[in-house]
Design an enzyme around this catalytic site. Sequence first.
Site, PDB file in Angstrom:
ATOM      1  N   CYS A 103       1.096  -1.028  -0.380  1.00 28.07           N
ATOM      2  CA  CYS A 103       0.369   0.023  -0.126  1.00 28.07           C
ATOM      3  C   CYS A 103       1.058   1.133  -0.316  1.00 28.07           C
ATOM      4  CB  CYS A 103      -0.759   0.475   1.075  1.00 28.07           C
ATOM      5  SG  CYS A 103      -1.604  -1.207   1.516  1.00 28.07           S
ATOM      6  N   LYS A 142      25.376  -9.367  -6.131  1.00 23.47           N
ATOM      7  CA  LYS A 142      23.676  -8.853  -5.171  1.00 23.47           C
ATOM      8  C   LYS A 142      23.566 -10.240  -6.468  1.00 23.47           C
ATOM      9  CE  LYS A 142      20.665  -8.419  -3.386  1.00 23.47           C
ATOM     10  NZ  LYS A 142      20.461  -8.411  -2.320  1.00 23.47           N
ATOM     11  N   LYS A 181      25.875 -13.330   6.824  1.00 25.30           N
ATOM     12  CA  LYS A 181      25.863 -12.197   7.051  1.00 25.30           C
ATOM     13  C   LYS A 181      27.145 -11.398   8.415  1.00 25.30           C
ATOM     14  CE  LYS A 181      23.334 -11.743   4.778  1.00 25.30           C
ATOM     15  NZ  LYS A 181      22.132 -11.787   3.961  1.00 25.30           N
ATOM     16  N   GLU A 218      29.970 -11.544   5.528  1.00 22.42           N
ATOM     17  CA  GLU A 218      30.019 -11.586   4.432  1.00 22.42           C
ATOM     18  C   GLU A 218      30.066  -9.987   4.302  1.00 22.42           C
ATOM     19  OE1 GLU A 218      26.477 -11.923   1.747  1.00 22.42           O
ATOM     20  OE2 GLU A 218      25.199 -11.834   3.250  1.00 22.42           O
ATOM     21  N   ARG A 230       5.373  -0.237  -5.864  1.00 26.79           N
ATOM     22  CA  ARG A 230       5.150  -0.912  -4.783  1.00 26.79           C
ATOM     23  C   ARG A 230       4.139  -1.590  -5.012  1.00 26.79           C
ATOM     24  NH1 ARG A 230       6.890   2.244  -0.111  1.00 26.79           N
ATOM     25  NH2 ARG A 230       4.839   1.936   1.148  1.00 26.79           N
ATOM     26  N   ASN A 252      -2.060   2.076   5.895  1.00 32.01           N
ATOM     27  CA  ASN A 252      -0.659   0.668   4.901  1.00 32.01           C
ATOM     28  C   ASN A 252      -0.384  -0.496   6.371  1.00 32.01           C
ATOM     29  OD1 ASN A 252       1.380  -0.614   4.214  1.00 32.01           O
ATOM     30  ND2 ASN A 252       3.221   1.438   4.242  1.00 32.01           N
ATOM     31  N   GLY A 253      -0.567  -1.780   6.465  1.00 32.86           N
ATOM     32  CA  GLY A 253       0.039  -2.856   7.632  1.00 32.86           C
ATOM     33  C   GLY A 253      -0.965  -2.815   8.018  1.00 32.86           C
ATOM     34  N   HIS A 258      31.614 -32.103  19.750  1.00 30.38           N
ATOM     35  CA  HIS A 258      31.705 -32.872  18.703  1.00 30.38           C
ATOM     36  C   HIS A 258      33.282 -32.438  17.141  1.00 30.38           C
ATOM     37  CE1 HIS A 258      28.860 -35.477  19.196  1.00 30.38           C
ATOM     38  NE2 HIS A 258      28.247 -34.585  19.203  1.00 30.38           N
ATOM     39  N   TRP A 266      -2.827  -2.701  -1.867  1.00 32.42           N
ATOM     40  CA  TRP A 266      -2.499  -3.967  -1.508  1.00 32.42           C
ATOM     41  C   TRP A 266      -3.354  -5.022  -0.991  1.00 32.42           C
ATOM     42  CZ3 TRP A 266       0.996  -6.033  -5.436  1.00 32.42           C
ATOM     43  CH2 TRP A 266       1.140  -6.998  -5.282  1.00 32.42           C
ATOM     44  N   GLU A 273      23.023 -18.645   9.439  1.00 29.13           N
ATOM     45  CA  GLU A 273      22.251 -17.161   8.173  1.00 29.13           C
ATOM     46  C   GLU A 273      23.418 -16.351   9.377  1.00 29.13           C
ATOM     47  OE1 GLU A 273      21.676 -15.835   5.894  1.00 29.13           O
ATOM     48  OE2 GLU A 273      20.804 -14.062   6.167  1.00 29.13           O
TER      49      GLU A 273
END
Length: 608
Positions: A2, A603, A484, A487, A27, A98-99, A503, A74, A480
Site C-alpha cells: 500500500c 548481488k 551475514k 560477508e 510498490r 498501510n499494514g 564434536h 495491496w 545465516e
Amino acid sequence: MCGIVGILGRGPVADQIVDSLKRLEYRGYDSAGVATLEGAHIDRRRAEGKLKNLEAKLGKSPLAGHIGIGHTRWATHGKPTEANAHPHAAEGVAVVHNGIIENFRELRIELEKGGAKFVSETDTEIVAHLVSSYLQKGASPIDAVKQSLPRLKGAFALAFLFKDHDNLMIGARKGSPLAVGYGDGEMYLGSDAIALAPFTDDISYLEDGDWVVLTRKGCEIHDESGNIVKRDVLKSGASAFMVDKANYRHFMAKEIHEQPEVVGHTLARYVDMASERVALPMKLPFDFKDVQRISITACGTASYAGFIAKYWFERFARVPVEIDVASEFRYREAPVRKGDLAIFISQSGETADTLAALRYAKQQGMHTLAVVNVTTSTIARESETVMPTLAGPEIGVASTKAFTCQLMALATLALAAGKARGELSDADEAKLVQALVKVPRLMADALTHEAAIEKLARDIAKSKDVLYLGRGTSYPLALEGALKLKEISYIHAEGYAAGELKHGPIALIDETIPVVVIAPYDRVFDKTVSNMQEVAARGGNIILMTDAKGAEEATVDSMVTIVMPDMDSAFTPLVYAIPVQLLAYHTAVVMGTDVDQPRNLAKSVTVE
Ligand code: M6R
C-alpha cells in the site's frame, strides 16, 4: 504494498494526489482512492484496478477540495473491490492505512455493539469507526486519534482527514514507514520520499510510534508517549532516483527496517486474514497429498530460508524434505521421483546454480515451484509455479528483507501442505495463521533493540572469530547469522547446531571468542542451555538471544542478553532474524567496510 499520500494544499489537490500515487505504483497495488474535503464534508472517489480507473472516475466526477488523502491498496483483508478500497470513512473522519491491524476482529465486535455499521471487509474501516466513536463522544480530532492509537495492535501507518477541518491532517507510524514533506504554505504526508518528490525535497521521516499533526503552516510531531519531538529535516533527493536510502546510512539498514512492512505484505498475499486461512492465490498443478518428498534448492541466504522451511514442512505436513545448495544439487545426479515437488528459492531469480538445478529438476519430471523476489527473472519464468515475495527492490548485497519474506512465503506454503495432507485441522490452521499475523508487529518490537545491539557490535568488531549456535529452526538461522557477519564485516564466523559443539568446534572456545546463542524458550531450550554451559566453562563470551522466559531460566551468565518478544515458537526465525542482521550490520559499520557492496561479492551471481 500500500501507498499513502496526504496533501494540505493551496488549490485543488486530487490531481496532485493521483500524480503522487503514480510514483508509488512500483510498490504494487490493486485498487486506489482519494478523499478530499468538499466544503465541510468529506467526499471520496475509489476504483478497483489501476490508477487510470480512478482517474476516469475523477474525470467524470471531480473533487475540488484543497486538502486530501490518497491511497494505493495491496489487498490484505478482503478482495480488491471498490468497497474495500481506501480511503475508508465513518462519521467525521476518513483514513488511509498501510499494514495490518491485528486486533481488528475484537474492535469490530465492540464497535458494532456501539452501533457502527461496516460496509467493507477491511481492517482499516475499524480505524475510521474507532476514531469516529471518540469524535461522537465530543473528542477533538487530535484527542480522538490520540485515544485510538494505543488501542490498535499491529504494524501500520495511517493518515486521517476530518470533516469541518480544512487545515488539519494527522499521520501515525508504527512499523510501516511514513514521511512528512515541508512545502511553501503546503504540507504533505507520504509513504516515502519518492511519493513526495514532485512537491518537496524537505522531508522528515517519522520514527516508530510517532504521530504527527499537520497544518499548512507546519507540523508537530509526537512520540509514542505523547511528547513533542523534533525529527531531522533532510534533503531527500528522491526525484533523482526511484530507490533511495530514506534517512538511513546504508540500503542494508533501510532494508532491515522495512521488514515489518514487506513481510506483512508477503503474508497478506498468501493468507486470508479475515477467515484466518491460508489462501494461496495460485492454483497448484499438483496435489500435496501425492507428493512423497520435497526437494528444496537455493544458494547462500536463500538456502538457509529453505533449511528453516524444511523444519516447517516436516512438522506441519509430515512430508520429508531434502535441502541442497544448488551448486551441489545440480551435479550430484540426485535420484528424484517424477511428480514430486522441487522448490527453488532466489531473491534475484538469476542465480546460475539455482537456475541449473531448476532445469535439472524439470528434466527429471518434478513439479517446480519458485519463491522469487524478482518476478520477471529467468527462474520465475521457467518455473511451473511462482510464489513472489513482496520484499520490493533489495539493493544491499547482504540479503535481509528478501530472506524474511522468503520465510513468510514458505511458512504459508508449509501450512497449505499440512492442510492438504490432512495433518493440520481447521483449528490448527487458524492458530498458526494468527501466529503469523503477529509477526510484523513482533519484528517492529525486535527493531527497538537496535541501540543495545549497536553497542554490542563495538565488542564484536574487536574479535577475529565469532560462533553462532542454535537448535531446531534456530540452527539454520545461526548459519545465516554467521554468513551475514562474515560477508559484510569480514570477520570469520561459523554457525553450528548447538548439539554439535562438543564434536569439534568446542576446541576453538576461549575468552577471545564471542558465541551468539539463538535460543527462544522452546522445547529444546534446556538442551541449548547445556551447550551454553559448555561454552561458559571454557571462558567463551555468550551473547544470548532469547525471550523473557528464556532470560529468566538461563542459568548461565551471558555477556549480553537480547530479550525478544514472546511469540509462537514455530515462527521465531522470522523475528530473531532482526537482531542477527542488526548485529552483522553494526559490526560492519564499526569495521568501516563497504556495507552495501562488500568486497568480492555480487548481488546476483550469474556465474558458476
Ligand atoms: O539471488 P539469490 O537469492 O539467488 O542469491 C543467493 C545468494 O547469492 C545470496 O543469498 C547471497 O548469499 C547473499 N549475499 C547473502 O546475503
